[in-house]
Design an enzyme around this catalytic site. Sequence first.
Site, PDB file in Angstrom:
ATOM      1  CG  ASP A 331      -1.015 -11.914  34.285  1.00  0.00           C
ATOM      2  OD1 ASP A 331      -2.128 -12.313  33.828  1.00  0.00           O
ATOM      3  OD2 ASP A 331      -1.204 -12.573  35.825  1.00  0.00           O
ATOM      4  N   GLY A 332       3.205 -14.637  33.537  1.00  0.00           N
ATOM      5  CA  GLY A 332       4.402 -13.953  33.101  1.00  0.00           C
ATOM      6  C   GLY A 332       4.729 -14.753  33.579  1.00  0.00           C
ATOM      7  CB  SER A 356       7.150 -10.029  36.294  1.00  0.00           C
ATOM      8  OG  SER A 356       5.864 -10.369  36.882  1.00  0.00           O
ATOM      9  NE  ARG A 357       4.260 -11.605  28.647  1.00  0.00           N
ATOM     10  CZ  ARG A 357       3.682 -12.781  28.943  1.00  0.00           C
ATOM     11  NH1 ARG A 357       2.942 -13.624  29.939  1.00  0.00           N
ATOM     12  NH2 ARG A 357       4.741 -13.676  28.159  1.00  0.00           N
ATOM     13  CB  VAL A 358       0.189  -7.399  35.551  1.00  0.00           C
ATOM     14  CG1 VAL A 358      -0.704  -7.754  33.992  1.00  0.00           C
ATOM     15  CG2 VAL A 358       0.936  -8.680  36.308  1.00  0.00           C
TER      16      VAL A 358
END
Length: 497
Positions: A331-332, A356-358
């Site tokens: 997720d990143g 950092s996607r989430v």
Amino acid sequence: MDAIEQVLAKARAELVIHEAGRVASVGPGVARVRGLPGVQSEELVSLHGRLLGLAYNLDPDEVGVVLLGASNELAAGSFAHRTGRILDVPVGGELVGRVVDALGNPLDELGPLRTRQRRPVERPSPPILHRAPVTRPLQTGLKVIDSLLPIGRGQRELILGDRQTGKTAIALDTILNQHGRDVVCVYCSIGQRSSAVAEFLAYLRRHDALSYSIVVVASGNEPPGVQYIAPYAATTIAEYFMEQGRDVLIVYDDLTRHARAYRELSLLMRRPPGREAYPGDIFYVHSRLLERATQLRPERGGGSLTALPIAETQSQNISAYIPTNLISITDGQIVLSPQQFRKGILPAVDVGRSISRVGGKAQLPCYRAVAGELRLSYAQFEELEVFARFGTRLDEASIATLERGRRVREVFNQLQYQPMPVAEQVAVLLAASEGQLNAVPVKQVSKAEQMIRSRVTSELPAICQRMESGEPLSDEDRAELLRVIEEVLTAFEEAAS
Ligand SMILES: Nc1ncnc2c1ncn2[C@@H]1O[C@H](COP(=O)(O)OP(=O)(O)O)[C@@H](O)[C@H]1O
Ligand SMILES: [Mg+2]
């Protein structure tokens, strides 16, 4: 009748069929076995009495077995037996504070493990319906990560960089920062030098972090099969706590070496090589591992497993096969830059290439007061800095951006083993992003930072408490913080002049 006769009368002769095969050949880390026609894929095979192996390649007349131990005593002709078991490891609270190998055998001197349960090393990942969105932060204690690249519980964030750029250091600091926070930490070391592992353990002990951690070690001199199963075993050990509703952090250090061990195995098994000689299923090898990290729904206990896989790049090539695979699974990524490391900008996080996607949704609300502004102005600063190197004449606004950016970078600088609490982070980041530090010479910034930290914690404990407990920073609190910072800096300048 005496007792012996009684027992004999009850006992009935039964025919038990054992498949007994023979080892046909032994290679480094693998063996070929004949005469086990009923063996199942991934079944444990006992070789030469003691050594265990995993049935891996099932050919019509031969089984390729991955050895899970040293093969010194094994030779062609040794006996091989089916066990009817699959590979499992001990799980339970007894493992906390322990150092074990990939099969769950203790490597420390604390005696045998008294666990009551064993669980398979390979387990399916939690189904979608058991998963909840990531909403709670996992603080690393590192300002640059917590503010710009926040990590949420249940997230998978890749740490990517060349050798010696501080990848392990980030993971170690994150573990140290979980002190007293009720997070179980599992560190899985794969394919590293034993001396590096010993050093890591010494740091954990020195900072009293082993008391809430489990270390799983498959060092570089273990057979490739052992290195290959280590992260799955570590995840099974970690999942036990997640399923009890606890929050767990797992670090895989590192998956590049894991991929190499798997490549070695596959080549020894004569599976067809693909790109960079890795077998075609290497993506699946890592995705099924990292899919096991998640945040469980409240009905499922609400536990979480946060994964920090580490991958090593060569000459910063993040588009090599394994790094790209891992980037697409996680997720990143936090990308570390050797240039920054050499300049002493530590941790050497390349903010522009990291994401950092989430985690943004999970970040503590008080960071919002500083994070957006910081990210933007820092990006501008980095661009401008390159430009300014050509000796261009700059207008005043650009000079101000540069000056502020230099101080923000100085604030992001953080030595190892010094994770910082939330409120102190926000206070110094606020001072930097509001430009209050601009009057302080860059070299003195860290000193000013120290003073801000101690004054804010001693004078504004209520505000600090509110920030830590997840309340947003109100306008009054913000004004109050800025007032105290101003006071500190005025005193600081007077002392300096
Ligand atoms: N923030 C930091 N402050 C000071 N030293 C650091 C920092 N981060 C890393 N180091 C040092 O840099 C060296 C390399 O770090 P390490 O984490 O082992 O790199 P990698 O895991 O990427 O090979 C180590 O000696 C470590 O102590
Ligand atoms: Mg390392």
